[in-house]
Design a protein around this motif. Structure first.
Motif, PDB file in Angstrom:
ATOM      1  N   UNK A  58      44.617  -3.262   4.058  1.00  0.00           N
ATOM      2  CA  UNK A  58      45.021  -1.922   3.644  1.00  0.00           C
ATOM      3  C   UNK A  58      45.228  -1.973   2.133  1.00  0.00           C
ATOM      4  N   UNK A  59      46.091  -1.166   1.555  1.00  0.00           N
ATOM      5  CA  UNK A  59      46.446  -1.209   0.140  1.00  0.00           C
ATOM      6  C   UNK A  59      45.531  -0.352  -0.730  1.00  0.00           C
ATOM      7  N   UNK A  60      45.760   0.964  -0.707  1.00  0.00           N
ATOM      8  CA  UNK A  60      45.108   1.915  -1.628  1.00  0.00           C
ATOM      9  C   UNK A  60      43.594   1.744  -1.681  1.00  0.00           C
ATOM     10  N   UNK A  61      42.969   1.655  -0.549  1.00  0.00           N
ATOM     11  CA  UNK A  61      41.519   1.506  -0.503  1.00  0.00           C
ATOM     12  C   UNK A  61      40.807   2.840  -0.717  1.00  0.00           C
ATOM     13  N   UNK A  62      39.623   2.776  -1.322  1.00  0.00           N
ATOM     14  CA  UNK A  62      38.694   3.902  -1.336  1.00  0.00           C
ATOM     15  C   UNK A  62      37.309   3.348  -1.043  1.00  0.00           C
ATOM     16  N   UNK A  63      36.274   4.178  -1.132  1.00  0.00           N
ATOM     17  CA  UNK A  63      34.946   3.702  -0.763  1.00  0.00           C
ATOM     18  C   UNK A  63      34.455   2.569  -1.657  1.00  0.00           C
ATOM     19  N   UNK A  64      34.877   2.590  -2.927  1.00  0.00           N
ATOM     20  CA  UNK A  64      34.420   1.545  -3.841  1.00  0.00           C
ATOM     21  C   UNK A  64      35.105   0.211  -3.535  1.00  0.00           C
ATOM     22  N   UNK A  65      36.405   0.264  -3.243  1.00  0.00           N
ATOM     23  CA  UNK A  65      37.119  -0.954  -2.857  1.00  0.00           C
ATOM     24  C   UNK A  65      36.578  -1.506  -1.546  1.00  0.00           C
ATOM     25  N   UNK A  66      36.265  -0.622  -0.615  1.00  0.00           N
ATOM     26  CA  UNK A  66      35.709  -1.065   0.660  1.00  0.00           C
ATOM     27  C   UNK A  66      34.353  -1.732   0.435  1.00  0.00           C
ATOM     28  N   UNK A  67      33.531  -1.122  -0.405  1.00  0.00           N
ATOM     29  CA  UNK A  67      32.219  -1.703  -0.690  1.00  0.00           C
ATOM     30  C   UNK A  67      32.343  -3.070  -1.353  1.00  0.00           C
ATOM     31  N   UNK A  68      33.366  -3.239  -2.182  1.00  0.00           N
ATOM     32  CA  UNK A  68      33.550  -4.514  -2.869  1.00  0.00           C
ATOM     33  C   UNK A  68      33.944  -5.631  -1.911  1.00  0.00           C
ATOM     34  N   UNK A  69      34.395  -5.237  -0.711  1.00  0.00           N
ATOM     35  CA  UNK A  69      34.802  -6.223   0.289  1.00  0.00           C
ATOM     36  C   UNK A  69      33.718  -6.462   1.342  1.00  0.00           C
ATOM     37  N   UNK A  70      32.516  -5.980   1.067  1.00  0.00           N
ATOM     38  CA  UNK A  70      31.438  -6.080   2.055  1.00  0.00           C
ATOM     39  C   UNK A  70      31.139  -7.519   2.442  1.00  0.00           C
ATOM     40  N   UNK A  71      31.255  -8.435   1.487  1.00  0.00           N
ATOM     41  CA  UNK A  71      30.939  -9.838   1.768  1.00  0.00           C
ATOM     42  C   UNK A  71      32.158 -10.634   2.210  1.00  0.00           C
ATOM     43  N   UNK A  72      33.308  -9.972   2.305  1.00  0.00           N
ATOM     44  CA  UNK A  72      34.544 -10.658   2.695  1.00  0.00           C
ATOM     45  C   UNK A  72      34.672 -10.673   4.217  1.00  0.00           C
ATOM     46  N   UNK A  73      35.376 -11.645   4.759  1.00  0.00           N
ATOM     47  CA  UNK A  73      35.570 -11.723   6.219  1.00  0.00           C
ATOM     48  C   UNK A  73      36.647 -10.759   6.693  1.00  0.00           C
ATOM     49  N   UNK A  74      36.421  -9.475   6.439  1.00  0.00           N
ATOM     50  CA  UNK A  74      37.357  -8.422   6.836  1.00  0.00           C
ATOM     51  C   UNK A  74      36.811  -7.754   8.086  1.00  0.00           C
ATOM     52  N   UNK A  75      37.683  -7.496   9.048  1.00  0.00           N
ATOM     53  CA  UNK A  75      37.251  -6.904  10.309  1.00  0.00           C
ATOM     54  C   UNK A  75      37.533  -5.414  10.424  1.00  0.00           C
ATOM     55  N   UNK A  76      38.487  -4.897   9.656  1.00  0.00           N
ATOM     56  CA  UNK A  76      38.825  -3.476   9.732  1.00  0.00           C
ATOM     57  C   UNK A  76      39.583  -3.075   8.476  1.00  0.00           C
ATOM     58  N   UNK A  77      39.510  -1.778   8.167  1.00  0.00           N
ATOM     59  CA  UNK A  77      40.154  -1.244   6.974  1.00  0.00           C
ATOM     60  C   UNK A  77      41.099  -0.112   7.363  1.00  0.00           C
ATOM     61  N   UNK A  78      42.257  -0.054   6.701  1.00  0.00           N
ATOM     62  CA  UNK A  78      43.169   1.070   6.848  1.00  0.00           C
ATOM     63  C   UNK A  78      43.218   1.834   5.541  1.00  0.00           C
ATOM     64  N   UNK A  79      42.954   3.129   5.584  1.00  0.00           N
ATOM     65  CA  UNK A  79      42.847   3.930   4.362  1.00  0.00           C
ATOM     66  C   UNK A  79      43.808   5.107   4.442  1.00  0.00           C
ATOM     67  N   UNK A  80      44.506   5.368   3.341  1.00  0.00           N
ATOM     68  CA  UNK A  80      45.466   6.456   3.320  1.00  0.00           C
ATOM     69  C   UNK A  80      45.236   7.451   2.212  1.00  0.00           C
ATOM     70  N   UNK A  81      45.848   7.229   1.047  1.00  0.00           N
ATOM     71  CA  UNK A  81      45.888   8.209  -0.035  1.00  0.00           C
ATOM     72  C   UNK A  81      44.515   8.721  -0.423  1.00  0.00           C
ATOM     73  N   UNK A  82      43.581   7.820  -0.672  1.00  0.00           N
ATOM     74  CA  UNK A  82      42.270   8.252  -1.143  1.00  0.00           C
ATOM     75  C   UNK A  82      41.572   9.138  -0.128  1.00  0.00           C
ATOM     76  N   UNK A  83      41.726   8.836   1.130  1.00  0.00           N
ATOM     77  CA  UNK A  83      41.067   9.625   2.162  1.00  0.00           C
ATOM     78  C   UNK A  83      41.614  11.040   2.228  1.00  0.00           C
ATOM     79  N   UNK A  84      42.938  11.185   2.347  1.00  0.00           N
ATOM     80  CA  UNK A  84      43.519  12.510   2.571  1.00  0.00           C
ATOM     81  C   UNK A  84      43.500  13.381   1.322  1.00  0.00           C
ATOM     82  N   UNK A  85      43.084  12.829   0.194  1.00  0.00           N
ATOM     83  CA  UNK A  85      42.893  13.620  -1.022  1.00  0.00           C
ATOM     84  C   UNK A  85      41.410  13.767  -1.349  1.00  0.00           C
ATOM     85  N   UNK A  86      40.536  13.478  -0.391  1.00  0.00           N
ATOM     86  CA  UNK A  86      39.109  13.664  -0.594  1.00  0.00           C
ATOM     87  C   UNK A  86      38.494  12.684  -1.565  1.00  0.00           C
ATOM     88  N   UNK A  87      39.144  11.552  -1.762  1.00  0.00           N
ATOM     89  CA  UNK A  87      38.679  10.535  -2.715  1.00  0.00           C
ATOM     90  C   UNK A  87      38.348  11.162  -4.067  1.00  0.00           C
TER      91      UNK A  87
END
Length: 445
Positions: A291-320
């Motif tokens: 988790x931690x203030x993710x947006x689409x760019x942060x999620x994309x930067x983790x594409x090669x990381x061994x992450x199984x799921x993302x939790x998104x809050x602020x950026x999502x509900x404000x339309x990024x």
């Protein structure tokens, strides 16, 4: 799926005051001039997408249908309007009998759209249709912005689950609508129980840092959580020392530990370290949630990381960064008289400053290239070309005041995945660019 479809007992208040005062003062003046009952056509569209976005996502259609059904002027509403002197006695009498009896056509929920797309078409008397403007725009502008952000995040996640966690970052009612829109755009679950109750969304959540801090030690906190929620729970491991927390978590829950959540720090580095540590401890199937203030760019930067799921809050509900879609609700055609058979004449705003519109009752279709990939959004008046008849986008939503287009929310979610897949590949690029499809206008004859 609506609350009624879920069979849930919930009070549904009138939506009639979710409007601007000038809608009702226009209505009063039109009643006085004799033009209020002229057949009219209003359309919802946007002149441009948010800067850099390549497509929009239609969301909120189901909520619009609910709002139209519940748009009524009951006694408390009429008393307020009279007390505040908003409209005169004749208009109050007309409003007391208000029930939308017209037709609504629109892009089905989950469909993509482009500048000029007639996302919603409302047909009825001027008086009936103009009253709906504000509530329709309020819903579509908000929900479509959230769904567009969610769609971009879903693309960036590459199939990994996304969890909506933004309730504490927006208005409490907007949070419920945001959860619904995020689900349409590709999120799989929400932390918001009201969204789960109202729309049947899967809900998630286990514990926050406060739970760890409450206990005398991290071990005590993890033990309490596992004993209460089971070994498949998700343990939050970044309150103190991540490596020590992971060791403690596996020691308590064993290799059956469901997940660990990381909510701070260098997520890319920590994800790799935690994955290696979990594997070394024998917890090879324990998942990593970030988790931690993710947006689409942060999620994309983790594409090669061994992450199984993302939790998104602020950026999502404000339309990024784009909390509205700048949709407008414009009169595009009206009859010359009250006569039922009076022909419709196109009307359009011609003012300066880029706020012009195209008159006429419109259809829309998506033209495909020889490979079956969308190549243009075609919008026109008059007859639909034979080559586009089977590619039309608008569907009936309300007929004679009766809602006909309500559907399960999963249908909208699946439609969006299909619609996005039918766009050119560049639609999924996160880099800024122009709309991926041009909008072509075809004038009727």
């Amino acid at each position: 799926m609506s609350t009624a479809e879920l069979g849930l007992p919930v009070d549904v208040p009138s939506t009639a005051l979710f409007t601007d005062r000038y809608e009702l003062t226009m209505l009063q003046a039109a009643l006085n001039s004799g033009a209020a009952h002229r057949r009219s056509v209003f359309e919802v569209f946007t002149r441009r997408l948010p800067e850099g976005r390549r497509y929009g996502v239609v969301a909120g259609t189901g909520r619009v249908l609910d709002a139209i059904e519940n748009f009524r002027f009951d006694a408390p509403v009429l008393d307020f309007l009279e007390r505040e002197g908003v409209v005169d006695a004749r208009t109050l009498d007309w409003l007391s009998r208000y029930h939308f009896t017209g037709d609504v056509w629109g892009y089905p929920e989950g469909e993509v759209y482009f500048p000029g797309s007639p996302i919603l078409r409302v047909e009825g008397s001027f008086a009936e249709a103009v009253a709906l403007e504000t509530v329709v725009l309020s819903i579509l502008n908000h929900d479509s912005a959230i769904a567009a952000a969610a769609s971009r995040m879903a693309v960036a996640a590459g199939g990994r689950p996304l969890m909506e966690m933004g309730a504490r970052r927006t208005h409490e009612l907007a949070a419920v609508a945001a959860s619904r829109a995020a689900y349409v755009g590709g999120f799989r679950s929400s932390s918001n129980l009201a969204a789960g109750f109202r729309y049947g969304l899967p809900t998630i959540g286990t514990s926050a840092h406060a739970f760890t801090l409450l206990h005398d030690s991290e071990r005590d906190a993890f033990t309490a959580q596992v004993e209460s929620l089971g070994r498949g729970t998700t343990l939050l491991v970044d309150t103190y020392d991540v490596a020590a927390a992971v060791r403690t978590a596996v020691d308590i829950a064993g290799p059956e530990l469901g997940s660990v959540r990381i909510d701070s720090g260098d997520l890319l580095l920590l994800a790799h370290r935690v994955r290696q540590q979990l594997d070394d401890l024998g917890a090879k199937h324990t998942k990593i949630v970030v988790t931690s203030d993710l947006d689409e760019y942060a999620i994309a930067s983790l594409a090669a990381a061994p992450v199984d799921a993302y939790g998104v809050g602020t950026s999502l509900v404000t339309g990024s960064g784009y909390p509205t879609c700048s949709m407008v609700y414009k009169l595009v055609a009206r009859a010359a008289s009250d006569a039922p058979d009076a022909p419709l004449a196109p009307v359009a705003k011609k003012s300066m400053g880029g706020k012009t519109s195209v008159g006429g009752r419109k259809w829309a279709a998506r033209r495909l290239d020889e490979d079956g990939v969308a190549e243009a959004e075609v919008v026109g008046t008059g007859p639909v070309p034979d080559s586009l008849v089977e590619r039309q986008l608008l569907v009936p939503l309300v007929r004679g005041g009766v809602v006909t287009g309500r559907e399960p929310l999963d249908a909208a979610r699946s439609r969006h995945i299909e619609a996005r897949a039918g766009l050119p590949l560049s639609a999924t690029q996160l880099s800024r660019g122009e709309p991926v499809l041009p909008t072509e206008y075809v004038a009727g004859t």
